[in-house]
Design an enzyme around this catalytic site. Sequence first.
Site, PDB file in Angstrom:
ATOM      1  N   SER A  73      50.561  28.652  49.401  1.00 42.34           N
ATOM      2  CA  SER A  73      51.174  27.373  49.042  1.00 42.34           C
ATOM      3  C   SER A  73      52.395  27.608  48.177  1.00 42.34           C
ATOM      4  CB  SER A  73      50.171  26.507  48.277  1.00 42.34           C
ATOM      5  OG  SER A  73      50.798  25.357  47.737  1.00 42.34           O
ATOM      6  N   TYR A  86      44.032  25.529  41.426  1.00 42.80           N
ATOM      7  CA  TYR A  86      44.588  25.682  42.773  1.00 42.80           C
ATOM      8  C   TYR A  86      45.863  26.522  42.741  1.00 42.80           C
ATOM      9  CZ  TYR A  86      46.728  24.438  47.248  1.00 42.80           C
ATOM     10  OH  TYR A  86      47.329  24.497  48.486  1.00 42.80           O
TER      11      TYR A  86
END
Length: 265
Positions: free
Chosen positions: A175, A189
């Site tokens: 990501s 995350y």
Amino acid sequence: MEVNNLFNVEGKVVLVTGGRLQTCRAKGIGRMIAQGFVANGAKVYLTGRDAAACSSAASELSAMATARLGGSGSGSGSGPGPGSAHALPANLQDLDQVQALVRRLGELEPRGLHVLVNNAGTTWGADVDSYPDQAWNKVLTLNLHRVFNLTQLCLPLLQRAASRDDPARVIHIGSIDGIRVPPVSNIAYAASKAGLHHMSSVLAKDLGPRHITSNVLACGPFATKMTRVMLEAAADTIRNELPLRRIGTPEDVAGASLFLASRAG
């Protein structure tokens, strides 16, 4: 050097983890990637904790590939034959189920595994003052720890399928939040994805001599269940930060994965 050969994945065995496989508007990146492989003649195994969703997605993707081939009048050898998708459900938070998954895959595919797509992931949003301890266990286990476990357990299958001219491939779905400060507070995350990006490089160094590549895609925003709330709240702001003024499409992430899985990659 022909395009059809450089990007060919026909006949390859692919394992795609996670990805919100259910048939809905927000299908998940794993589903997008799986569809790209199946459409181009690969044999894809879908794994996730929802067995019914895996089975439904596998049936739909196989039917789509068969319909596409029939509708194109193929059979002339001008393109890849129909791929197929198969459900192999497992809860990747549970190491015992990860081990069982790999054993079953080895029984089904004695020739080995050509491509492993580590896509399964989760997130947890909360501000720094209230960020709970259990978020770290949940997010780091699935997004990082089990990625390593699954890759490690799949190494014998990957080596079985690998060759100098056509290495086996490990593709990690990372990501942009792993390489920038995210606009929302998803601390575990972001940390897990930063760790995944670096782990991919370490694995590339270790596995290259075994004819296995390791690459990571730093994905931006896509229309998935995980990002739905964020996109609904700030869609215009997010799009305006992107050079093309749009979020990702299935073709974007499927195309990048096909590139990395083929001779071109």
